[in-house]
Structures are given as structure tokens and as C-alpha cells.
Design a protein around this motif. Structure first.
Motif, mmCIF file in Angstrom:
data_model
loop_
_atom_site.group_PDB
_atom_site.id
_atom_site.type_symbol
_atom_site.label_atom_id
_atom_site.label_comp_id
_atom_site.label_asym_id
_atom_site.label_seq_id
_atom_site.Cartn_x
_atom_site.Cartn_y
_atom_site.Cartn_z
ATOM 1 N N PRO A 89 0.617 -1.271 -0.010
ATOM 2 C CA PRO A 89 -0.046 -0.048 0.012
ATOM 3 C C PRO A 89 0.865 1.263 0.109
ATOM 4 C CG PRO A 89 -0.499 -1.508 1.521
ATOM 5 C CD PRO A 89 0.676 -1.958 1.147
ATOM 6 N N GLU A 90 0.311 2.253 -0.693
ATOM 7 C CA GLU A 90 1.002 3.629 -0.658
ATOM 8 C C GLU A 90 0.516 4.670 0.606
ATOM 9 O OE1 GLU A 90 0.151 5.275 -4.404
ATOM 10 O OE2 GLU A 90 1.309 3.829 -5.554
ATOM 11 N N LEU A 91 -0.479 4.083 1.122
ATOM 12 C CA LEU A 91 -1.061 4.991 2.247
ATOM 13 C C LEU A 91 -1.133 4.028 3.424
ATOM 14 C CD1 LEU A 91 -4.432 6.235 0.377
ATOM 15 C CD2 LEU A 91 -2.337 7.572 0.956
ATOM 16 N N PRO A 92 -1.224 4.702 4.727
ATOM 17 C CA PRO A 92 -1.223 3.693 5.780
ATOM 18 C C PRO A 92 -2.570 3.062 5.870
ATOM 19 C CG PRO A 92 -0.661 6.143 6.575
ATOM 20 C CD PRO A 92 -1.078 6.015 4.911
ATOM 21 N N VAL A 93 -2.477 1.679 6.488
ATOM 22 C CA VAL A 93 -3.410 0.716 6.525
ATOM 23 C C VAL A 93 -3.980 0.741 7.959
ATOM 24 C CG1 VAL A 93 -3.992 -1.576 6.063
ATOM 25 C CG2 VAL A 93 -2.350 -0.489 4.669
ATOM 26 N N VAL A 94 -5.344 0.770 8.056
ATOM 27 C CA VAL A 94 -5.930 0.532 9.404
ATOM 28 C C VAL A 94 -6.369 -1.153 9.533
ATOM 29 C CG1 VAL A 94 -8.035 0.846 10.880
ATOM 30 C CG2 VAL A 94 -7.267 2.767 9.283
ATOM 31 N N VAL A 95 -5.769 -1.599 10.622
ATOM 32 C CA VAL A 95 -5.757 -3.074 10.880
ATOM 33 C C VAL A 95 -6.522 -3.308 12.188
ATOM 34 C CG1 VAL A 95 -4.550 -5.088 11.197
ATOM 35 C CG2 VAL A 95 -3.646 -3.064 9.673
ATOM 36 N N THR A 96 -7.461 -4.226 12.079
ATOM 37 C CA THR A 96 -8.294 -4.439 13.182
ATOM 38 C C THR A 96 -8.363 -5.964 13.540
ATOM 39 O OG1 THR A 96 -10.099 -4.230 14.643
ATOM 40 C CG2 THR A 96 -10.463 -4.066 12.086
ATOM 41 N N ASN A 97 -8.573 -6.362 14.550
ATOM 42 C CA ASN A 97 -8.731 -7.706 14.735
ATOM 43 C C ASN A 97 -10.409 -7.837 14.446
ATOM 44 O OD1 ASN A 97 -6.043 -8.578 15.552
ATOM 45 N ND2 ASN A 97 -6.579 -8.586 17.718
ATOM 46 N N GLY A 98 -10.714 -9.293 13.980
ATOM 47 C CA GLY A 98 -12.039 -9.408 13.546
ATOM 48 C C GLY A 98 -12.979 -9.928 14.779
ATOM 49 N N ASP A 99 -12.751 -9.929 15.794
ATOM 50 C CA ASP A 99 -13.325 -10.199 17.210
ATOM 51 C C ASP A 99 -13.610 -9.115 18.030
ATOM 52 O OD1 ASP A 99 -11.017 -10.089 18.128
ATOM 53 O OD2 ASP A 99 -10.754 -12.137 18.826
ATOM 54 N N ASN A 118 -13.704 5.901 16.505
ATOM 55 C CA ASN A 118 -13.679 6.412 15.181
ATOM 56 C C ASN A 118 -12.506 5.939 14.519
ATOM 57 O OD1 ASN A 118 -13.368 8.661 13.394
ATOM 58 N ND2 ASN A 118 -14.821 9.689 14.542
ATOM 59 N N TYR A 119 -12.540 5.361 13.430
ATOM 60 C CA TYR A 119 -11.269 4.887 12.643
ATOM 61 C C TYR A 119 -10.664 6.194 11.962
ATOM 62 C CZ TYR A 119 -12.856 0.163 13.537
ATOM 63 O OH TYR A 119 -13.496 -1.020 14.267
ATOM 64 N N GLY A 120 -11.312 6.970 11.643
ATOM 65 C CA GLY A 120 -11.109 8.465 10.955
ATOM 66 C C GLY A 120 -10.263 9.190 11.854
ATOM 67 N N ALA A 121 -10.580 9.396 13.347
ATOM 68 C CA ALA A 121 -9.862 10.071 14.131
ATOM 69 C C ALA A 121 -8.557 9.240 14.394
ATOM 70 C CB ALA A 121 -10.841 10.219 15.405
ATOM 71 N N LEU A 122 -8.553 7.686 14.627
ATOM 72 C CA LEU A 122 -7.377 7.291 14.657
ATOM 73 C C LEU A 122 -6.191 7.495 13.625
ATOM 74 C CD1 LEU A 122 -5.573 5.049 15.974
ATOM 75 C CD2 LEU A 122 -7.077 3.409 14.675
ATOM 76 N N LEU A 123 -6.905 7.510 12.556
ATOM 77 C CA LEU A 123 -6.255 7.711 11.177
ATOM 78 C C LEU A 123 -5.360 9.166 11.211
ATOM 79 C CD1 LEU A 123 -4.840 6.591 8.404
ATOM 80 C CD2 LEU A 123 -6.753 7.330 7.359
ATOM 81 N N ASP A 124 -6.374 10.125 11.556
ATOM 82 C CA ASP A 124 -5.841 11.379 11.463
ATOM 83 C C ASP A 124 -4.812 11.477 12.639
ATOM 84 O OD1 ASP A 124 -7.666 12.026 9.732
ATOM 85 O OD2 ASP A 124 -9.290 12.744 10.813
ATOM 86 N N PHE A 125 -5.096 11.059 13.726
ATOM 87 C CA PHE A 125 -3.816 11.196 14.566
ATOM 88 C C PHE A 125 -2.692 10.498 14.135
ATOM 89 C CE2 PHE A 125 -1.736 9.055 18.341
ATOM 90 C CZ PHE A 125 -1.925 10.096 19.532
ATOM 91 N N HIS A 126 -2.754 9.155 13.622
ATOM 92 C CA HIS A 126 -1.482 8.689 13.117
ATOM 93 C C HIS A 126 -0.714 9.724 12.196
ATOM 94 C CE1 HIS A 126 1.490 5.722 11.328
ATOM 95 N NE2 HIS A 126 0.680 6.182 10.360
ATOM 96 N N ASN A 127 -1.637 10.383 11.402
ATOM 97 C CA ASN A 127 -1.083 11.096 10.278
ATOM 98 C C ASN A 127 -0.673 12.392 10.875
ATOM 99 O OD1 ASN A 127 -1.624 9.519 8.215
ATOM 100 N ND2 ASN A 127 -3.856 10.254 7.700
ATOM 101 N N GLY A 128 -0.763 12.741 11.981
ATOM 102 C CA GLY A 128 -0.310 13.992 12.769
ATOM 103 C C GLY A 128 1.078 13.753 13.171
ATOM 104 N N THR A 129 1.406 12.547 13.430
ATOM 105 C CA THR A 129 2.690 12.140 14.118
ATOM 106 C C THR A 129 3.688 11.557 13.330
ATOM 107 O OG1 THR A 129 2.366 9.701 14.169
ATOM 108 C CG2 THR A 129 1.071 10.895 15.866
ATOM 109 N N ALA A 130 5.081 11.622 13.680
ATOM 110 C CA ALA A 130 6.070 11.233 12.786
ATOM 111 C C ALA A 130 6.376 9.590 12.712
ATOM 112 C CB ALA A 130 7.483 11.807 13.340
ATOM 113 N N ALA A 131 5.392 8.893 13.475
ATOM 114 C CA ALA A 131 5.234 7.566 13.498
ATOM 115 C C ALA A 131 5.120 6.687 12.221
ATOM 116 C CB ALA A 131 4.492 7.118 14.634
ATOM 117 N N GLN A 132 5.886 5.687 12.328
ATOM 118 C CA GLN A 132 5.608 4.251 11.239
ATOM 119 C C GLN A 132 4.415 3.819 11.405
ATOM 120 O OE1 GLN A 132 8.910 5.079 12.459
ATOM 121 N NE2 GLN A 132 9.007 6.645 10.788
#
Length: 349
Positions: free
Chosen positions: A215-225, A231-245
Motif C-alpha cells: 500500500p502507498e497509504l497507511p492501512v487501518v488494521v483491526t482484529n475481527g473479534d 472512530n477509525y477516521g480520528a485514529l487515522l488522523d491522529f497517526h497522520n499527525g505524528t512522525a510514527a511509522q
């Protein structure tokens, strides 16, 4: 313009009151105003989570975690000017002030454009056996157990789709045909679903190596149980606002010790803590992984997500931590399954 007045708190508001304002308001932030209705700062969900990680108490003042340099604008700005400013500053809320500097409204980015849509892939791990649930999973995979009248996996997918994610991968192994037959290509639930077939179980992260392309973009990964209102969008926004891998969602886990806890040194008593409550952050089984994380996953090789993240850190990368305050339940044991049934209709109306 969305109703924003419920999001207002005073300068003496606590962090807990700011959380309540964020949840009861419709703009995803709390607005801190002084006695003259002038904007002092903005408190976001991310501000609060970072404060909690620093040890901030819910009884502490919201002004200690707020952004004092929040972007605002005159209410006279046109729609095009507001949209340009919000894009330029990468913000989703724009407080609007009158000529005296008093808050008279809040523009939201979502109102200025169409409903949010995230091109980022979502990978749902649904290949496990669920052995701890005994006879319940003898004939069907755990993510396909009915909770609230529909499969657990369907609730996860519907939540993801409602939040603007359409590009979904599901890793399957045990009783894969039941999942594929139920969801097909995902069009019935508004998604585009592709399946990642694990010939043998590859752990909680091995499926990353089976995606058709890196993937060229960050991937949201979740367990299926997992049942959650995160809010997955807020989680992604939080990630994009950091310098984390990568970013790991975590949940506070508390244990009450019903005895006096003793510490000793050299055979002599030092302290006694009577019936303390200990707490730790534990993995919530939900992650955001950036493209470079895939360097640490070999195709077809079993590996769990903690090992992948440890490799990232060992290679001097960063893994951000995102505390979950929302409803979260890992259905790993029979008592969890029973709890999910009891709470489902209240949490997912």
C-alpha cells in the motif's frame, strides 16, 4: 452550520468536562471561552489522549491540554475563503469571530465538502479459530458468530463503511467459505471487499505480507473479534499527525487488588498499600501501519503484530500510542460473548 454551543466550556472546566463537551457537541472539539465569550483555545480528542499518556488526570484543567494557538477567522470570510484556509492549515474546525473577537459560530470542513471518504485500506483479521469459545466456533469462525442479530464481522464492516472507508481486505483461514459467501464483493454493505487467504494461520500480522501490493497509504488494521465504537477516521488522523511509522490503539486495563500490598527491603517492611487499583495500557487489537512497516513482514511467514512493532522500534522507527476511551470489547471468552449480547442494543442502537 452544525450546532456548536454544546461544545463550549469555560476556563475552569476539567478535562472530564471537556470530554463531555466533545461527545455531546457535533464538531469533535471542545471550545474554551473566557467570561467575555472570547476564544481562549480548543481541546481536541488527540490533545486529551496525549495528556492522559503524560499522566494528566481527568480532574485536571482542560486549559492544560488545550491548543492556545488555534486558528480562527472573521465570520465575514466567504465559503471559498474558509475552505481555502482550512485546507491550508489542515484543520477540520474553524471558529468564526465577530468584530469584537467573540465567538459567533464554528465552520466544519465536513460541512464544506461532501461526506468524508478515506482511500486508505482497512485490513480485518478474521482467520482465527476462536478455540476459547468451545462449541460455538466448532462449525463457524468466531467473527461470524451472531451478536445483536447479525455476525460480529458485519458490525465491524458496517462501522468502517459508515465512517468513510470502502477499500476493505479480510484475511480468512478457518471456515473461510462462510465469510466469503456472506459478504461476497461487499457491494451489499457499500464496500469493495477483497479476501486474503491464509493457507496456514500466519498470526495477527502475517496477512500484511499477503496483500496484493504494497500500500502507498497507511492501512487501518483491526482484529475481527472486537466490538468497538472507535472512530477509525480520528485514529487515522491522529497517526497522520505524528512522525510514527505505526500507531497502536491501547486500552486502560485496571485490576483491583483486594489485599494490602506489601513492599519490603532486606527483610524489613517498607510500605503497605491497602487494596490498591493497578492500571496498565494494553493493546486493543487495532492499529495503523504505514507503508514502511511492510519491510518487517515476510510473505507467508507467521508473525504477530507485537513482533512487527518491536522490529520497527528496533530499527529506530516510532510507534505512536492512541488511548481508546470509546466502548471496546474483545470477544475472546464465553463471558465476553455473553457481555456483548447484553450490551449490544444499547451500544449499537
Amino acid at each position: 452550520m452544525k450546532s456548536w454551543r454544546k461544545a463550549i466550556v469555560g476556563t475552569d472546566a476539567t478535562v472530564s468536562e471537556a470530554i463531555a463537551a466533545i461527545e455531546s457537541g457535533s464538531i469533535q472539539v471542545a471550545l474554551v471561552l473566557d467570561a467575555s465569550s472570547r476564544l481562549v483555545g480548543i481541546v481536541t480528542d488527540g490533545d486529551i489522549r496525549r495528556g492522559l499518556l503524560r499522566g494528566m488526570q481527568l480532574s485536571g484543567l482542560a486549559t492544560e491540554v488545550m491548543n492556545r494557538s488555534a486558528v480562527s477567522a472573521p465570520a465575514t470570510l466567504s465559503r471559498e475563503e474558509r475552505l481555502h484556509l482550512m485546507r491550508q492549515k489542515s484543520i477540520k474546525q474553524l471558529p468564526l469571530l465577530d468584530g469584537n473577537g467573540q465567538l459567533i459560530g464554528v465552520e466544519t470542513f465536513d460541512e464544506l465538502i461532501e461526506a468524508p471518504h478515506y482511500p486508505n485500506p482497512v485490513l480485518i483479521m478474521a482467520g482465527g479459530l476462536g478455540e476459547r469459545l468451545g462449541a460455538l466456533t466448532r462449525e463457524r469462525p468466531k467473527p461470524m458468530l451472531n451478536v445483536g442479530g447479525r455476525p460480529l464481522l458485519e458490525t465491524i464492516i458496517r462501522n468502517v463503511v459508515q465512517q468513510g472507508f470502502r477499500n476493505i481486505f479480510i484475511s480468512v483461514n478457518y471456515r473461510a467459505e462462510m465469510i466469503v459467501e456472506h459478504f461476497g464483493d461487499g457491494s451489499a454493505v457499500g464496500a469493495a471487499i477483497q479476501y486474503v487467504h491464509e493457507a496456514e494461520r500466519l498470526g495477527t500480522a502475517g496477512a500484511l505480507g499477503l496483500l496484493p501490493q504494497r500500500p502507498e497509504l497507511p492501512v487501518v488494521v483491526t482484529n475481527g473479534d472486537i466490538l468497538t465504537t472507535i472512530n477509525y477516521g480520528a485514529l487515522l488522523d491522529f497517526h497522520n499527525g505524528t512522525a510514527a511509522q505505526a500507531t497502536m490503539a491501547v486500552r486502560e486495563h485496571k485490576v483491583h487488588v483486594p489485599y494490602g500490598v506489601v513492599t519490603a527491603s532486606d527483610g524489613y517492611l517498607e510500605t503497605i498499600r491497602e487494596k490498591p487499583t493497578e492500571s496498565w495500557y494494553v493493546s486493543a487489537g487495532i492499529y495503523v501501519v504505514g507503508p514502511t512497516v511492510f519491510d518487517h513482514v515476510e510473505r507467508g511467514v507467521r508473525i504477530d503484530m507485537p513482533s512487527v512493532l518491536e522490529r520497527v522500534v528496533a530499527n529506530k522507527g516510532r510507534v505512536a500510542v492512541y488511548p481508546i476511551r470509546e466502548y471496546w470489547l474483545d470477544i475472546g471468552r464465553m463471558e465476553d460473548f455473553e457481555q456483548a449480547h447484553a450490551e449490544f442494543n444499547e451500544v449499537f442502537p
